[in-house]
Structures are given as structure tokens and as C-alpha cells.
Scaffold this motif. Structure first.
Motif, PDB file in Angstrom:
ATOM      1  N   LEU A 114      65.137 -40.355  -7.586  1.00 20.71           N
ATOM      2  CA  LEU A 114      64.444 -40.572  -8.731  1.00 20.71           C
ATOM      3  C   LEU A 114      64.549 -41.932  -9.288  1.00 20.71           C
ATOM      4  O   LEU A 114      63.823 -42.661  -9.839  1.00 20.71           O
ATOM      5  N   LEU A 115      65.952 -42.153  -9.362  1.00 29.35           N
ATOM      6  CA  LEU A 115      66.502 -43.516  -9.890  1.00 29.35           C
ATOM      7  C   LEU A 115      66.127 -44.593  -9.167  1.00 29.35           C
ATOM      8  O   LEU A 115      65.651 -45.720  -9.978  1.00 29.35           O
ATOM      9  N   ASP A 119      60.725 -42.901 -11.181  1.00 32.27           N
ATOM     10  CA  ASP A 119      59.354 -42.206 -11.294  1.00 32.27           C
ATOM     11  C   ASP A 119      59.419 -41.758 -12.872  1.00 32.27           C
ATOM     12  O   ASP A 119      60.406 -41.445 -13.479  1.00 32.27           O
ATOM     13  N   PRO A 120      58.141 -42.202 -13.286  1.00 31.92           N
ATOM     14  CA  PRO A 120      57.996 -42.217 -14.733  1.00 31.92           C
ATOM     15  C   PRO A 120      57.749 -40.688 -15.356  1.00 31.92           C
ATOM     16  O   PRO A 120      58.224 -40.339 -16.494  1.00 31.92           O
ATOM     17  N   SER A 121      57.527 -39.878 -14.364  1.00 32.89           N
ATOM     18  CA  SER A 121      57.696 -38.352 -14.876  1.00 32.89           C
ATOM     19  C   SER A 121      58.888 -37.738 -15.305  1.00 32.89           C
ATOM     20  O   SER A 121      59.069 -36.707 -15.662  1.00 32.89           O
ATOM     21  N   ALA A 122      59.950 -38.603 -14.918  1.00 35.23           N
ATOM     22  CA  ALA A 122      61.477 -38.066 -15.354  1.00 35.23           C
ATOM     23  C   ALA A 122      61.835 -38.341 -16.724  1.00 35.23           C
ATOM     24  O   ALA A 122      62.915 -38.421 -17.043  1.00 35.23           O
ATOM     25  N   LEU A 123      61.022 -39.314 -17.236  1.00 33.85           N
ATOM     26  CA  LEU A 123      61.283 -39.859 -18.752  1.00 33.85           C
ATOM     27  C   LEU A 123      61.029 -39.192 -19.745  1.00 33.85           C
ATOM     28  O   LEU A 123      61.113 -39.408 -20.943  1.00 33.85           O
ATOM     29  N   SER A 124      60.130 -37.852 -19.633  1.00 34.20           N
ATOM     30  CA  SER A 124      59.744 -37.189 -20.745  1.00 34.20           C
ATOM     31  C   SER A 124      60.493 -35.520 -20.448  1.00 34.20           C
ATOM     32  O   SER A 124      60.360 -35.153 -19.156  1.00 34.20           O
ATOM     33  N   VAL A 135      67.526 -31.781 -10.865  1.00 35.24           N
ATOM     34  CA  VAL A 135      67.507 -33.176 -11.486  1.00 35.24           C
ATOM     35  C   VAL A 135      67.307 -32.925 -13.074  1.00 35.24           C
ATOM     36  O   VAL A 135      67.120 -33.982 -13.796  1.00 35.24           O
ATOM     37  N   GLN A 136      67.264 -31.809 -13.553  1.00 33.40           N
ATOM     38  CA  GLN A 136      67.187 -31.519 -15.096  1.00 33.40           C
ATOM     39  C   GLN A 136      68.497 -31.371 -15.961  1.00 33.40           C
ATOM     40  O   GLN A 136      68.212 -31.493 -16.872  1.00 33.40           O
ATOM     41  N   GLY A 137      69.412 -31.198 -15.394  1.00 36.39           N
ATOM     42  CA  GLY A 137      70.442 -30.720 -16.138  1.00 36.39           C
ATOM     43  C   GLY A 137      71.822 -31.562 -16.368  1.00 36.39           C
ATOM     44  O   GLY A 137      71.748 -32.601 -15.922  1.00 36.39           O
ATOM     45  N   TYR A 161      65.495 -47.726 -17.343  1.00 36.57           N
ATOM     46  CA  TYR A 161      65.004 -46.217 -16.873  1.00 36.57           C
ATOM     47  C   TYR A 161      66.144 -45.415 -16.864  1.00 36.57           C
ATOM     48  O   TYR A 161      65.880 -44.220 -17.229  1.00 36.57           O
ATOM     49  N   SER A 162      67.571 -45.720 -16.370  1.00 38.31           N
ATOM     50  CA  SER A 162      68.363 -44.730 -16.227  1.00 38.31           C
ATOM     51  C   SER A 162      68.622 -44.178 -17.721  1.00 38.31           C
ATOM     52  O   SER A 162      68.791 -42.898 -17.860  1.00 38.31           O
ATOM     53  N   CYS A 163      68.660 -45.106 -18.661  1.00 37.09           N
ATOM     54  CA  CYS A 163      68.965 -44.516 -20.018  1.00 37.09           C
ATOM     55  C   CYS A 163      67.895 -43.510 -20.582  1.00 37.09           C
ATOM     56  O   CYS A 163      68.299 -42.582 -21.111  1.00 37.09           O
TER      57      CYS A 163
END
Length: 363
Positions: A114-115, A119-124, A135-137, A161-163
Motif C-alpha cells: 500500500l505504501l 493506494d488512495p483507498s487506504a486514506l479514508s 492493513v487496518q489496525g 501519504y504515510s501520514c
């Protein structure tokens, strides 16, 4: 100080009808479970604030503050991690909060992917919640905040992105925790099932079943912290080889182990289990209190050892642990085993539970 003799000298067990299951269920909920999740939520709020500052002005001091806030979240999580039943067991909530163990590093690879792909879908939080539990917790967040993968958090040239991914993780976990608290406190949800066992209750037919949940949490919790958190570090157990401790990247291993032991201690002595046992021994109250005091002395030992090791910055070096620390961990494991083997059966008998059940095998 083994408790074998103490266990044999325990007061005569009263009939199960004398064990106040309803009071125990209510005490555990109001004094241990709900406050634990609320404490976890407060720590998540502090971590969210720290991340906001880090994202607004990437700098090493802000990263250090965020890591400290993360360790406080781990300490808070450790107080409720042993509650593996109820609302947290629904919808993969437990694994979405804390994915461990990460066998063969599959979860780590997913986070790194993801990093790398950004992947933009990980930003919300909403879209992240639909992805793999890995990848959620909190374990995913540890990867972001630790080692080389934390470098983008303080790089002025990075686009953040990481932040933003880290913030989405915290927001996602916070939403899960809010839902769990709501179900433990709302009159029309799980709380109603917990507080009103009956033949028509789809989850708990009788009070012994809520007590069983709590005793299983205690039994399995002791087993897990001893056999899955401490033993692998020392290379003892069936596999006979050392392995990296949980949360080794963030140096939070002892933070979680200490929190787990403290939670187990509180579950036994503050959440109502010890009081319910004493109350069930109506003809020998004095003897029952003396027995519980003896159990407490044994249980205090691993808690004191864990607190002492908590003072070390990083007591676990990969593949090498100092002899003194090894001996302390062995002692902690010994006392935990004594509590589990010699005393939990007494609680089961007093509560009218099946004495021989193996908590690891379920009901």
C-alpha cells in the motif's frame, strides 16, 4: 511460592446457586469492560491529535511524540485485549484492531505494498475498513511509525501519504471502538443480552454462561500471555526456538505484556470474580478471603516483574535476551502458570462451570 498447597487448602466449595452470576456480569461490565474501552478510546484520541500535528508539520520531535502516543494506545489496548467475546468478536473487529500473529509476514507485505503504490483507498477510514484486516489496525500502524518506513513522515519532500494512511487507521480503529462501546452500553443491543440471560436469550441462556465468558477470558488470557507472548521470546515451548516478540519494531513488547498481565489481575480482583467466589462461600467467609489473599500474592509476582521490565527501554534484543531478563520472564511465566493451574479450577467449581473444559477449545 507455589500455590499447590493453597489450592488444596481452599475452602469447601458451596453449591453453584450461591455464586452471584448476575452481579459478576454487571460488575465486570461497569468496572472493567466498558471503562477499558473508554480508556482505549481516549488514548486513540490523543494519538489522533499527535498525528495531526505530525502531518501538519513533519518533524522528528513530532514523530517521537506520535510514537509515545502510540505506545500509550498499546497500553490501553492491552487492558481490553483479553476481552475476546461480545461486540469485539463481531465483524472481525478484534483482528481489524490488532492483527497478530502475522505469520510469514503476509500482513507486513500488504502494508508495504500500500505504501509503495500509494493506494488512495487506504486514506479514508470508510474504504480502509473494507480492506484486509492486516492493513487496518495497530500492527499496520506500527510498521508505518517504525524503522525505515517512518522516514516519509519527517521528509519535507513527501506528499504525506504515510501520514494520511496512519490517520485513517486511527480513525478506523476509533470507529470500531465506538461501536463496541455502544453495544456494551445501549439498552437494546448486546448489553441487554449480557444482563438478561434466559431461555429466550439467543446468546446467554443462564448466568453461568456470562460467568463462563469471563473465566474463559481469564484462563485463555493467562495462557496467551505466557505461552504466546513470553515463551517464544525465550525459546521455550513445543517449537524450542526463539522468535521476535509482539510489537518488536516499536519497542512496545513489554508495554503490551505488562498491560495484559495488569488486565488479567484486574479481571480477577476488580471485575468481580474474586468477590463472587468469596460470596459463594457463605459458611467459610474468613477462609475464602484468606484463600483469595493467597492467590493475590501469587498473581502480584508476574505483575511486579512486568512492571520492572517495563522500565527497560528495550528489554528484548532480537535473538538475544539478557540472562537476568530471561530469568525474570521465566519467573513471571511460572507464577502465571501457578495461578492458572491451581486456582482457576476452584473458581470454576464455585461457579458451577464444567471443571475440565479446555478454554482454548471453546465452549
Amino acid at each position: 511460592m507455589a500455590l499447590l498447597a493453597l489450592a488444596c487448602a481452599a475452602p469447601a466449595v458451596a453449591a453453584p446457586k450461591d455464586f452471584n452470576h448476575g452481579k459478576l456480569a454487571e460488575t465486570a461490565k461497569t468496572k472493567f469492560i466498558v471503562p477499558g474501552y473508554q480508556k482505549f478510546g481516549a488514548a486513540l484520541g490523543d494519538l489522533s491529535a499527535a498525528l495531526s500535528k505530525l502531518c501538519a508539520g513533519p518533524a522528528k520531535p513530532a514523530l517521537i511524540s506520535t510514537r509515545e502516543a502510540y505506545r500509550k494506545v498499546i497500553a490501553a489496548w492491552g487492558t481490553v485485549e483479553i476481552i475476546n467475546f461480545g461486540p469485539v468478536a463481531e465483524d472481525n473487529r478484534f483482528d481489524r484492531i490488532f492483527y497478530w500473529p502475522d505469520r510469514k509476514g503476509r500482513g507486513r507485505r500488504q502494508v508495504l505494498r500500500l505504501l509503495k503504490k500509494r493506494d488512495p483507498s487506504a486514506l479514508s477510514a470508510k474504504s480502509l475498513s473494507k480492506k484486509s484486516v492486516a492493513v487496518q489496525g495497530l500492527t499496520a500502524l506500527e510498521i508505518i511509525l517504525s524503522g525505515k518506513t517512518s522516514e516519509p513522515l519527517v521528509a519535507a519532500s513527501d506528499k504525506g501519504y504515510s501520514c494520511q494512511y496512519a490517520r485513517a487507521i486511527v480513525e478506523n480503529i476509533s470507529a470500531i471502538n465506538i461501536a463496541v462501546i455502544e453495544e456494551w452500553t445501549s439498552a437494546d443491543s448486546f448489553a441487554k443480552l449480557w444482563s438478561n440471560p434466559s431461555p429466550s436469550n439467543p446468546v446467554y441462556i443462564s448466568g453461568t454462561e456470562t460467568t463462563l465468558e469471563l473465566v474463559k477470558a481469564l484462563d485463555v488470557g493467562i495462557e496467551n500471555v505466557r505461552d504466546k507472548r513470553i515463551a517464544p521470546i525465550l525459546g521455550v515451548g513445543p517449537k524450542r526456538r526463539t522468535s521476535r516478540p509482539v510489537l518488536w519494531r516499536s519497542k512496545s513488547s513489554m508495554t503490551l505484556i505488562h498491560a495484559n498481565i495488569a488486565a488479567l489481575h484486574n479481571l480477577f480482583f476488580q471485575a468481580g470474580i474474586s468477590d463472587a467466589f468469596i460470596g459463594s462461600q457463605q459458611d467459610e467467609t474468613v477462609a475464602a478471603k484468606k484463600y483469595i489473599t493467597s492467590v493475590k500474592k501469587e498473581f502480584d509476582m508476574p505483575l511486579e516483574i512486568a512492571a520492572e521490565l517495563l522500565g527497560h527501554t528495550d528489554p528484548f534484543r532480537v535473538r538475544e535476551v539478557e540472562v537476568e531478563i530471561v530469568n525474570q520472564l521465566l519467573a513471571a511465566g511460572f507464577h502465571l502458570k501457578e495461578v492458572r493451574v491451581n486456582n482457576i479450577p476452584e473458581i470454576k467449581r464455585a461457579a458451577g462451570l464444567v471443571v475440565g473444559f479446555n478454554a482454548s477449545d471453546g465452549d
